[in-house]
Design a protein around this motif. Sequence first.
Motif, PDB file in Angstrom:
ATOM      1  N   TYR A 329     -29.594 -39.791  10.860  1.00  7.21           N
ATOM      2  CA  TYR A 329     -28.388 -40.145  10.112  1.00  7.21           C
ATOM      3  C   TYR A 329     -28.715 -40.940   8.857  1.00  7.21           C
ATOM      4  O   TYR A 329     -28.005 -40.829   7.845  1.00  7.21           O
ATOM      5  N   SER A 332     -29.732 -38.309   6.345  1.00  2.95           N
ATOM      6  CA  SER A 332     -28.563 -37.529   5.913  1.00  2.95           C
ATOM      7  C   SER A 332     -27.710 -38.310   4.926  1.00  2.95           C
ATOM      8  O   SER A 332     -27.187 -37.744   3.957  1.00  2.95           O
ATOM      9  N   ASN A 376     -31.963 -30.073  10.393  1.00  3.38           N
ATOM     10  CA  ASN A 376     -30.613 -29.678  10.770  1.00  3.38           C
ATOM     11  C   ASN A 376     -30.506 -29.167  12.202  1.00  3.38           C
ATOM     12  O   ASN A 376     -29.440 -29.264  12.816  1.00  3.38           O
TER      13      ASN A 376
END
Length: 426
Positions: A329, A332, A376
């Motif tokens: 995270y 991202s 991903n």
Amino acid sequence: MFHSFFPKPKLFFISAAVWTIVCIFVWYAVGPQMGTAIGLPPLAAGEKAPIGLAFFFSPDNLWFYLYFTIFVLIFGIAWKLIDRNHPWSNWSIWGSAFIIFIAYFVVQISVAMNNWRGPFFDLLQRALAKEPGITDGQFYDLILRYFEIGMVSVALNVVTAFFTNHYVFRWRTAMNDYYMSKWDKLRHIEGASQRVQEDTMRFANILEGLGVVLINSVMTLVVFLPILFEMSKYVSDLPVIGAIPHALFWLAIGWSLFGTLLLAFAGIKLPGLNFRNQRVEAAYRKELVYGEDHQDRAQPVTVGELFSNVRRNYFRMYWHYLYFNVARYGYSQIDAIFLLFILVPTFVAAKITLGIWQQISTAFGEVSNSFQYLVNYWSTIIELLSIHKRLVAFEAAIDDKPLPEIDQHYLEREAEGGEIAADRPY
């Protein structure tokens, strides 16, 4: 797992990879000249691609459809001659080829959308700047072109979902039929019924999904890397670093590889934990099933011990997923603003229009996402690896080879009337 559905799978996949490289080399070496020779030439220098539905029927795209069909027919017919008797060769050869073509067409839809973004957002910028000559009709015409692309996307999604569902079920059927034909060798393995009924289904579904995404990622790189390379001409200076030739091209590759390596390192322990989790869950479930028919089974002490194994393994997984999710995270979040940070000098110097910014953003995102395949889909890959570990035991039993260590340990404990220890470091 593979030879039940694909003819001579090792040779099949090696030959498919080699043939793909040959096809790509021929396409970039003499493809345009071959297309021109049959009246389907590529776009001329400086010529813009059609927008909307016309894009899919442009001469260069029609030539690629024909080129793809010819090379697939050569490969498929050759394999039909190599292995004439394989019961699933039609689905594994022609079905796989169709899925690859669908993956290519998905990328073409993204290209068509990117071609549309440039003129639409440039027109929007001119309209907001109150330039003269902007009419409603110009906007409506571009919106209609967007609708055309959208309808192609809807039709493709419907066909893809329908076909891949059948493809996956055929693969599952092939594995099911093969394993059931060897049931006498398999029935003694822990969770044999679950492996045949559930693991084959999940394996086919996950592998097909990951395979399509991988093919799509490769196709995206082949199509969008040249686009990003060309658009790098608008970005001459980068923050901190300064001027780098073809900066966007190299940044997309470098940033994506960094994310891939980061997530692979952070999640290196997860496949084994996921596999062990399936094991302790199976042991707990099996004791409960025995308890339905036998009064002396599923006693509180035994069930409590088995469930404590389940709990212990889940708590281990939660800990390892904690730092994995920090990496995932965190990356991202930074990825969401990375391109904006890189383009600040370009924005300030007013070197690009709103339309070009949209096209750069799309091309950079497509290339970056393709390189971030592991980032991903790492969680899904972990699940696939754990299922593969379970099915490997089937392959070993069928071939009269020693079972994996964890399955041997299960059989030993079963023979002793004991239970499986979840904390054994398999």
